[in-house]
Scaffold this motif. Structure first.
Motif, PDB file in Angstrom:
ATOM      1  N   ALA A  60      72.561 -17.147  57.392  1.00 48.54           N
ATOM      2  CA  ALA A  60      73.825 -16.551  56.980  1.00 48.54           C
ATOM      3  C   ALA A  60      74.953 -17.581  57.074  1.00 48.54           C
ATOM      4  CB  ALA A  60      74.147 -15.341  57.856  1.00 48.54           C
ATOM      5  N   ARG A  61      75.991 -17.405  56.292  1.00 48.85           N
ATOM      6  CA  ARG A  61      77.115 -18.356  56.253  1.00 48.85           C
ATOM      7  C   ARG A  61      77.720 -18.565  57.634  1.00 48.85           C
ATOM      8  NH1 ARG A  61      79.827 -22.117  56.890  1.00 48.85           N
ATOM      9  NH2 ARG A  61      81.832 -22.533  55.975  1.00 48.85           N
ATOM     10  N   ASP A  62      77.882 -17.502  58.400  1.00 49.58           N
ATOM     11  CA  ASP A  62      78.507 -17.648  59.716  1.00 49.58           C
ATOM     12  C   ASP A  62      77.591 -18.312  60.742  1.00 49.58           C
ATOM     13  OD1 ASP A  62      76.824 -15.451  59.896  1.00 49.58           O
ATOM     14  OD2 ASP A  62      78.198 -14.274  61.111  1.00 49.58           O
ATOM     15  N   GLU A  63      76.348 -18.594  60.349  1.00 48.45           N
ATOM     16  CA  GLU A  63      75.412 -19.261  61.251  1.00 48.45           C
ATOM     17  C   GLU A  63      75.268 -20.747  60.942  1.00 48.45           C
ATOM     18  OE1 GLU A  63      71.869 -16.986  60.678  1.00 48.45           O
ATOM     19  OE2 GLU A  63      72.449 -15.475  62.115  1.00 48.45           O
ATOM     20  N   MET A  64      76.007 -21.259  59.958  1.00 46.37           N
ATOM     21  CA  MET A  64      75.889 -22.679  59.615  1.00 46.37           C
ATOM     22  C   MET A  64      77.244 -23.353  59.670  1.00 46.37           C
ATOM     23  SD  MET A  64      75.258 -22.625  55.457  1.00 46.37           S
ATOM     24  CE  MET A  64      73.870 -21.557  55.470  1.00 46.37           C
ATOM     25  N   ASN A  65      77.222 -24.650  59.923  1.00 45.88           N
ATOM     26  CA  ASN A  65      78.473 -25.388  59.980  1.00 45.88           C
ATOM     27  C   ASN A  65      78.932 -25.745  58.567  1.00 45.88           C
ATOM     28  OD1 ASN A  65      77.076 -27.731  59.142  1.00 45.88           O
ATOM     29  ND2 ASN A  65      76.690 -28.348  61.255  1.00 45.88           N
ATOM     30  N   THR A  66      80.119 -26.286  58.443  1.00 45.30           N
ATOM     31  CA  THR A  66      80.708 -26.579  57.144  1.00 45.30           C
ATOM     32  C   THR A  66      79.873 -27.583  56.357  1.00 45.30           C
ATOM     33  OG1 THR A  66      82.901 -26.099  58.004  1.00 45.30           O
ATOM     34  CG2 THR A  66      82.806 -27.376  55.980  1.00 45.30           C
ATOM     35  N   PHE A  69      76.816 -25.841  54.922  1.00 45.45           N
ATOM     36  CA  PHE A  69      77.226 -24.945  53.836  1.00 45.45           C
ATOM     37  C   PHE A  69      77.559 -25.743  52.579  1.00 45.45           C
ATOM     38  CE2 PHE A  69      80.552 -22.651  51.489  1.00 45.45           C
ATOM     39  CZ  PHE A  69      79.853 -21.501  51.167  1.00 45.45           C
ATOM     40  N   ASP A  70      78.327 -26.826  52.735  1.00 48.68           N
ATOM     41  CA  ASP A  70      78.695 -27.657  51.588  1.00 48.68           C
ATOM     42  C   ASP A  70      77.465 -28.258  50.920  1.00 48.68           C
ATOM     43  OD1 ASP A  70      81.337 -27.038  52.058  1.00 48.68           O
ATOM     44  OD2 ASP A  70      81.837 -28.976  52.968  1.00 48.68           O
ATOM     45  N   MET A  73      75.714 -25.508  48.940  1.00 46.52           N
ATOM     46  CA  MET A  73      76.457 -25.188  47.726  1.00 46.52           C
ATOM     47  C   MET A  73      76.334 -26.305  46.687  1.00 46.52           C
ATOM     48  SD  MET A  73      77.412 -22.172  48.257  1.00 46.52           S
ATOM     49  CE  MET A  73      78.500 -21.865  46.885  1.00 46.52           C
TER      50      MET A  73
END
Length: 99
Positions: A60-66, A69-70, A73
């Motif tokens: 999930a998004r709230d479980e990964m750092n920026t 996530f980048d 994406m």
């Protein structure tokens, strides 16, 4: 109860520590108790008391750092630009498959 006098020093990633301690705080269990429980399980089972495998579920998004996530994406954008992917209808079919 045995007297606790030994110390354990471990270096962990700051975000991992923060997330784990937030969960332990919600449970009302101090980190020292969790570490002691882990050590006792290692002794009792003579192994690491959990599976060491790569999970299949997406993170999930709230479980990964920026940065993670980048990267995810960027990979998705590259796939979209290359024409790889599913149609809208196929995407929704997969989403509703298990519902």
């Amino acid at each position: 109860m045995a007297t606790k006098t030994a110390n354990v020093l471990a270096r962990v990633e700051p975000d991992v520590k923060e997330q784990a301690e937030a969960i332990m705080a919600k449970l009302g269990v101090p980190a020292s108790t969790v570490i002691n429980m882990l050590y006792k399980q290692i002794i009792m089972t003579r192994s690491i008391p959990f599976s060491l495998s790569v999970p299949n579920a997406p993170i999930a998004r709230d479980e990964m750092n920026t940065a993670a996530f980048d990267a995810m994406m960027s990979e998705g954008l590259a796939q979209a630009k290359a024409g790889q992917g599913l149609s809208l209808e196929d995407s929704f079919s997969l989403l509703y498959k298990d519902v």
